[in-house]
Enzyme design. Sequence first.
Site, PDB file in Angstrom:
ATOM      1  N   LYS A   1       0.812  -1.288   0.025  1.00  0.00           N
ATOM      2  CA  LYS A   1       0.016  -0.007   0.036  1.00  0.00           C
ATOM      3  C   LYS A   1       0.717   1.365  -0.072  1.00  0.00           C
ATOM      4  CE  LYS A   1      -4.225   1.761   2.010  1.00  0.00           C
ATOM      5  NZ  LYS A   1      -4.758   2.082   0.571  1.00  0.00           N
TER       6      LYS A   1
ATOM      7  N   GLY B   1       6.815   0.624   5.261  1.00  0.00           N
ATOM      8  CA  GLY B   1       7.597  -0.274   4.562  1.00  0.00           C
ATOM      9  C   GLY B   1       7.613   0.147   2.917  1.00  0.00           C
ATOM     10  N   CYS B   2       6.719   0.533   2.631  1.00  0.00           N
ATOM     11  CA  CYS B   2       6.360   0.709   1.082  1.00  0.00           C
ATOM     12  C   CYS B   2       7.091   2.098   0.908  1.00  0.00           C
ATOM     13  CB  CYS B   2       4.801   0.919   0.721  1.00  0.00           C
ATOM     14  SG  CYS B   2       4.286  -0.750   1.040  1.00  0.00           S
ATOM     15  N   THR B   3       6.940   2.996   1.911  1.00  0.00           N
ATOM     16  CA  THR B   3       7.929   4.403   1.451  1.00  0.00           C
ATOM     17  C   THR B   3       9.343   4.016   1.716  1.00  0.00           C
ATOM     18  OG1 THR B   3       5.809   5.432   2.556  1.00  0.00           O
ATOM     19  CG2 THR B   3       8.053   6.649   2.723  1.00  0.00           C
TER      20      THR B   3
ATOM     21  N   ALA C   1      10.304   2.627  -1.610  1.00  0.00           N
ATOM     22  CA  ALA C   1      10.345   3.634  -2.605  1.00  0.00           C
ATOM     23  C   ALA C   1      11.336   4.715  -2.764  1.00  0.00           C
ATOM     24  CB  ALA C   1       8.928   4.246  -2.906  1.00  0.00           C
TER      25      ALA C   1
END
Length: 158
Positions: free
Chosen positions: A49, A54-56, A59
């Site tokens: 998401k 974690g996704c940030t 990225a």
Amino acid sequence: MFGFLSSDASPLEVGADAPELTVTNSAGESVELSEVYAQGPALVYFYPKADTPGCTAQACNLRDSFEKLGEAGIQVIGASTDNVKSQAAFKEKYSLPFTLVADPDGELVDAFGVPKKLASLASRQSFLIVDGKIAWRDLKATPKTQSEDALAALQSSQ
């Protein structure tokens, strides 16, 4: 069961043909994956998401190494089941210089065989595509070392 994980998903194996779908980027434009693959190696990474910790981290790791990835010829495509609006906001907020794909129906997630969590969120997995084939896969991608892992995989595949 509550559908926390999809047991049907079987991630593509190294050597398999990479899916050649038409996907939608964060600007709402169509992207032909076959055309991306024709331009050189591509890292297609899946994350649960947009704008979550974690996704940030993942990225931003790729953003911070984007020049180094580019020098190695690696194009980066991030994908999640978020919609176009969420992907656009994520891309803008963190100044992400690479393509983000909105896959709300999970078509790309399913094509790569990425398991889903909580029935619709993609698991964190990465695939390096070279010459239209899966050259490497990371089924438990580490957010803070994603770029280094992809660079090492490309080097070992050559």
